[in-house]
Design an enzyme around this catalytic site. Sequence first.
Site, mmCIF file in Angstrom:
data_model
loop_
_atom_site.group_PDB
_atom_site.id
_atom_site.type_symbol
_atom_site.label_atom_id
_atom_site.label_comp_id
_atom_site.label_asym_id
_atom_site.label_seq_id
_atom_site.Cartn_x
_atom_site.Cartn_y
_atom_site.Cartn_z
ATOM 1 N N SER A 186 0.841 -1.197 0.000
ATOM 2 C CA SER A 186 0.000 0.000 0.000
ATOM 3 C C SER A 186 0.873 1.242 0.000
ATOM 4 O O SER A 186 1.989 1.228 0.544
ATOM 5 C CB SER A 186 -0.861 -0.018 1.265
ATOM 6 N N TYR A 219 -1.772 -1.164 10.829
ATOM 7 C CA TYR A 219 -2.056 -1.724 9.504
ATOM 8 C C TYR A 219 -0.867 -1.480 8.571
ATOM 9 O O TYR A 219 -0.364 -2.407 7.918
ATOM 10 C CB TYR A 219 -3.327 -1.091 8.924
ATOM 11 N N LYS A 238 2.151 -4.019 6.502
ATOM 12 C CA LYS A 238 2.569 -3.977 5.087
ATOM 13 C C LYS A 238 4.085 -3.829 4.985
ATOM 14 O O LYS A 238 4.742 -4.500 4.191
ATOM 15 C CB LYS A 238 1.880 -2.814 4.360
#
Length: 336
Positions: free
Chosen positions: A123, A147, A151
């Site tokens: 992302s 989050y 990644k």
Amino acid sequence: MILLTGGTGYIGSHTAVKLIEQNEDIIILDNLSNSKAEVIDSIETITGKRPKFYQTDLLDIDGLEQIFKENKIDCVIHFAGLKAVGESVEKPLLYFNNNITGTIKLLMTMQKYNCKKIIFSSSATVYGTTQVMPLTENSPLGVTNPYGRTKLVIEEMLNDLHVADKEFGIVLLRYFNPIGAHKSGLIGENPNGIPNNLMPYICKVAKCELPQLNVFGNDYDTVDGTGVRDYIHVEDLAVGHVLSYNRIKTNNGIYTYNLGTGNGYSVLQVIKAFEKSNDVKINYKIAPRRAGDVATVYASTKKAEEEIGFKAQYGIEEMCRDSWNFAKTTKSYNTK
Ligand code: NAD
Ligand code: UFG
């Protein structure tokens, strides 16, 4: 054979359709924590082919083993993961376990069955906050929530794996802001409850399921004071996966690409584009800034274009039209 983890989800389902249309054999794994089994029916309706589906959790290593035992998997496209930034702040361990431990179990199973090709859904969030635009793949990395940390950690794990075993072919895809849906209106993004992201929220306002959109801040240093993002049609994103697969089908190495359009649109510009392309009115009000948001984010698309021939085809009005075409006929879940 290509295994799509999270293949009944929003981006996975569109990629599944593109791969089937390119005559690739695919299998889908998903635990259905954020998607519905009926997506498999929709993929069949669109393509005329029904992909094999396993309702399996990444954390279930025996379940993973069964899939690799029963099928000769050459490549994994790894979409599966939890993705709500706010929830990750409240429940970091859930995110670390699901996303990171889940990926470790997947990679261990791949190694056991000698599958050494993986495309990972990363992302733009890995770029952190204070940045010069456009973001290139070499822009400094940094994360601001659990989050994003999952990644970044997974990107780093995959880098280490490639250092240890040069036979791996790995693509890290840093998505910008995916919106839009398949033209059929049969697959798209349908989040549970009140959406966090802009386009699903706009669609629920257009459906009169929510009274109005809160525009988070109009005092940013942007064209009209509202936040600017690089929205990309999910159909373009799906093509990006097919091109990435072509890159590693016969090559080793690790490659990182931004998948965006290179254009930024403000929140008010998106609202206007949505109203114009769909002939509906969006009620909105200006609200305070949302914590953690930045003024402007958009991608440099040069590397993906030069190395894999990726160039987004759809403009913002088509993205708005296709988002609405899906949302207006789709049943909503739990809008409180
Ligand atoms: P999505 O939630 O629609 O799809 C993810 C799928 O993974 C869901 O179907 C869910 O049920 C499944 N899943 C989650 N945990 C699982 C587990 N432990 N085992 C098996 N299945 C599991 O999300 P999406 O928008 O399609 O995103 C796909 C990937 O792209 C995610 O990794 C996400 O973090 C990443 N990404 C998404 C965006 C975005 O804005 N949509 C932006 C950047 C990156
Ligand atoms: N926005 C509003 N009102 C809303 C929702 C969003 O004004 O109700 C604004 C935001 O302030 C921002 C823009 O619309 O300016 C886009 O917001 P989104 O929540 O749709 O997307 P973000 O850019 O904040 O984040 C998304 C994903 C992240 C991902 C990031 C970078 O949610 O997971 O893109 O790719 F990391």
